[in-house]
Design a protein around this motif. Structure first.
Motif, PDB file in Angstrom:
ATOM      1  N   ASP A   1      -7.570  18.615   8.436  1.00  0.00           N
ATOM      2  CA  ASP A   1      -8.770  17.999   9.018  1.00  0.00           C
ATOM      3  C   ASP A   1      -9.070  16.661   8.354  1.00  0.00           C
ATOM      4  N   PHE A   2      -8.895  16.607   7.036  1.00  0.00           N
ATOM      5  CA  PHE A   2      -9.126  15.374   6.293  1.00  0.00           C
ATOM      6  C   PHE A   2      -8.152  14.293   6.738  1.00  0.00           C
ATOM      7  N   VAL A   3      -6.873  14.644   6.821  1.00  0.00           N
ATOM      8  CA  VAL A   3      -5.851  13.700   7.272  1.00  0.00           C
ATOM      9  C   VAL A   3      -6.122  13.266   8.708  1.00  0.00           C
ATOM     10  N   GLY A   4      -6.476  14.223   9.555  1.00  0.00           N
ATOM     11  CA  GLY A   4      -6.752  13.908  10.950  1.00  0.00           C
ATOM     12  C   GLY A   4      -7.910  12.945  11.104  1.00  0.00           C
ATOM     13  N   GLN A   5      -8.925  13.108  10.282  1.00  0.00           N
ATOM     14  CA  GLN A   5     -10.077  12.213  10.344  1.00  0.00           C
ATOM     15  C   GLN A   5      -9.690  10.793   9.937  1.00  0.00           C
ATOM     16  N   LEU A   6      -8.831  10.670   8.935  1.00  0.00           N
ATOM     17  CA  LEU A   6      -8.364   9.338   8.525  1.00  0.00           C
ATOM     18  C   LEU A   6      -7.534   8.691   9.629  1.00  0.00           C
ATOM     19  N   ARG A   7      -6.703   9.479  10.291  1.00  0.00           N
ATOM     20  CA  ARG A   7      -5.837   8.939  11.343  1.00  0.00           C
ATOM     21  C   ARG A   7      -6.616   8.479  12.559  1.00  0.00           C
ATOM     22  N   GLU A   8      -7.856   8.914  12.687  1.00  0.00           N
ATOM     23  CA  GLU A   8      -8.673   8.477  13.821  1.00  0.00           C
ATOM     24  C   GLU A   8      -9.100   7.024  13.692  1.00  0.00           C
ATOM     25  N   SER A   9      -8.991   6.468  12.485  1.00  0.00           N
ATOM     26  CA  SER A   9      -9.360   5.067  12.296  1.00  0.00           C
ATOM     27  C   SER A   9      -8.385   4.158  13.032  1.00  0.00           C
ATOM     28  N   GLU A  10      -8.892   3.125  13.663  1.00  0.00           N
ATOM     29  CA  GLU A  10      -8.034   2.179  14.374  1.00  0.00           C
ATOM     30  C   GLU A  10      -7.201   1.336  13.413  1.00  0.00           C
ATOM     31  N   ARG A  11      -7.531   1.381  12.114  1.00  0.00           N
ATOM     32  CA  ARG A  11      -6.766   0.626  11.111  1.00  0.00           C
ATOM     33  C   ARG A  11      -5.684   1.478  10.442  1.00  0.00           C
ATOM     34  N   VAL A  12      -5.536   2.730  10.877  1.00  0.00           N
ATOM     35  CA  VAL A  12      -4.590   3.645  10.230  1.00  0.00           C
ATOM     36  C   VAL A  12      -3.592   4.174  11.261  1.00  0.00           C
ATOM     37  N   TYR A  13      -2.297   3.934  11.029  1.00  0.00           N
ATOM     38  CA  TYR A  13      -1.288   4.499  11.916  1.00  0.00           C
ATOM     39  C   TYR A  13      -0.701   5.786  11.346  1.00  0.00           C
ATOM     40  N   ASP A  14      -0.849   5.970  10.009  1.00  0.00           N
ATOM     41  CA  ASP A  14      -0.342   7.189   9.395  1.00  0.00           C
ATOM     42  C   ASP A  14      -1.134   7.482   8.131  1.00  0.00           C
ATOM     43  N   ALA A  15      -1.504   8.736   7.960  1.00  0.00           N
ATOM     44  CA  ALA A  15      -2.111   9.232   6.726  1.00  0.00           C
ATOM     45  C   ALA A  15      -1.392  10.520   6.388  1.00  0.00           C
ATOM     46  N   SER A  16      -0.786  10.572   5.218  1.00  0.00           N
ATOM     47  CA  SER A  16       0.008  11.735   4.841  1.00  0.00           C
ATOM     48  C   SER A  16       0.058  11.824   3.326  1.00  0.00           C
ATOM     49  N   PHE A  17       0.356  13.021   2.828  1.00  0.00           N
ATOM     50  CA  PHE A  17       0.376  13.229   1.389  1.00  0.00           C
ATOM     51  C   PHE A  17       1.624  12.601   0.773  1.00  0.00           C
ATOM     52  N   LEU A  18       1.429  11.956  -0.372  1.00  0.00           N
ATOM     53  CA  LEU A  18       2.545  11.384  -1.106  1.00  0.00           C
ATOM     54  C   LEU A  18       3.490  12.515  -1.496  1.00  0.00           C
ATOM     55  N   PRO A  19       4.773  12.427  -1.146  1.00  0.00           N
ATOM     56  CA  PRO A  19       5.706  13.519  -1.469  1.00  0.00           C
ATOM     57  C   PRO A  19       5.688  13.832  -2.961  1.00  0.00           C
ATOM     58  N   SER A  20       5.664  15.112  -3.277  1.00  0.00           N
ATOM     59  CA  SER A  20       5.552  15.527  -4.682  1.00  0.00           C
ATOM     60  C   SER A  20       6.713  15.017  -5.525  1.00  0.00           C
ATOM     61  N   MET A  21       7.884  14.831  -4.916  1.00  0.00           N
ATOM     62  CA  MET A  21       9.039  14.335  -5.652  1.00  0.00           C
ATOM     63  C   MET A  21       8.829  12.907  -6.138  1.00  0.00           C
ATOM     64  N   LEU A  22       7.911  12.183  -5.502  1.00  0.00           N
ATOM     65  CA  LEU A  22       7.660  10.797  -5.888  1.00  0.00           C
ATOM     66  C   LEU A  22       6.514  10.657  -6.885  1.00  0.00           C
ATOM     67  N   VAL A  23       5.746  11.726  -7.071  1.00  0.00           N
ATOM     68  CA  VAL A  23       4.588  11.637  -7.964  1.00  0.00           C
ATOM     69  C   VAL A  23       5.076  11.547  -9.413  1.00  0.00           C
ATOM     70  N   PRO A  24       4.737  10.471 -10.124  1.00  0.00           N
ATOM     71  CA  PRO A  24       5.240  10.301 -11.490  1.00  0.00           C
ATOM     72  C   PRO A  24       4.531  11.232 -12.467  1.00  0.00           C
ATOM     73  N   GLU A  25       5.198  11.551 -13.564  1.00  0.00           N
ATOM     74  CA  GLU A  25       4.582  12.369 -14.601  1.00  0.00           C
ATOM     75  C   GLU A  25       3.400  11.643 -15.226  1.00  0.00           C
ATOM     76  N   GLN A  26       3.546  10.332 -15.443  1.00  0.00           N
ATOM     77  CA  GLN A  26       2.447   9.525 -15.952  1.00  0.00           C
ATOM     78  C   GLN A  26       1.651   8.992 -14.764  1.00  0.00           C
ATOM     79  N   ARG A  27       0.505   9.587 -14.531  1.00  0.00           N
ATOM     80  CA  ARG A  27      -0.281   9.218 -13.351  1.00  0.00           C
ATOM     81  C   ARG A  27      -1.212   8.046 -13.660  1.00  0.00           C
TER      82      ARG A  27
END
Length: 234
Positions: free
Chosen positions: A98-124
């Protein structure tokens, strides 16, 4: 699943409070501020900024593409409750959709999705997160975390009732510049009573917390889409 949804609808959420970034005045920026120096706004990790660099950052006027990809990163951890019950897992996933869907409703957003966990660095840290978002070709990185506190005194008044306070903090990072142009903190106070179907009182509390966090995320998304609609286009 239906049982939990019915209970959550019955939970009383009150005292919603939201504090979001205010827009800068249109006459704040110096003429040609973004073109004064074509170098990066922020130096290498660990380097301190000089007065000239700080002035450039403060005078930077953010502009975004007409259409943007938002990479989402959840910083808080609720892994225990996700494995406690499949119903809780489904509820959390529904709230995320629902949160992602609400963001995608914006005319300035073509995609809203979670950053893949494999890309999340250990040092945040901001530089590493910015790099991870860039690899994902995201224009914006949205990081959020939630926290809840239960008011213990109400258990002495009624052992089957709880009141608590949940907050969701959202930070938006422009991947190109490293600027954080938007933040919002949305908080909700909620109360709930233990239902016959609850295994224990902790389950009652968690269902109430999930409802409050969902409401805060919804409000945060509304604030963010409003902010994006006012940003200039590259």
């Amino acid at each position: 699943m239906t049982k939990y949804l019915i209970v959550i609808i019955a939970i009383l959420v009150t005292g919603c409070a939201t504090v979001a970034t205010s827009h800068r005045p249109s006459d704040y920026y110096k003429a040609g501020g973004n073109e004064a120096n074509n170098g990066p706004l922020f130096g290498s990790t660990g380097e301190s900024l000089g007065d000239i660099d700080i002035d450039r950052i403060l005078n930077y006027e953010l502009k975004l593409p007409a259409q943007n990809r938002i990479a989402i990163l959840k910083l808080s951890n609720d892994s225990y409750w996700r494995h406690y019950s499949n119903d809780f897992t489904q509820l959390n996933e529904t709230i995320a959709r629902d949160f992602v869907g609400q963001l995608r409703e914006s005319e300035r957003v073509y995609d809203a999705s979670f950053l893949p966990s494999m890309l999340v660095p250990e040092q945040r840290t901001v530089p590493y997160l910015r790099e991870a978002a860039a690899r994902y070709q995201a224009d914006l990185l949205l990081a959020y975390r939630s926290s809840c506190r239960t008011f213990e005194k109400y258990k002495f008044i009624d052992p089957n009732e709880t009141k608590a306070y949940c907050s969701v903090e959202v930070v938006l990072l422009d991947v190109r510049s490293g600027i954080v142009p938007f933040t919002v903190v949305s908080s909700n106070e909620f109360s709930a009573r233990k239902e016959l179907g609850d295994t224990n009182f902790n389950e009652t509390i968690k269902k109430a917390e999930i409802a409050a966090v969902a409401e805060s995320l919804k409000d945060s998304a509304t604030q963010l889409t409003s902010f994006l609609s006012s940003i200039g286009t590259l």
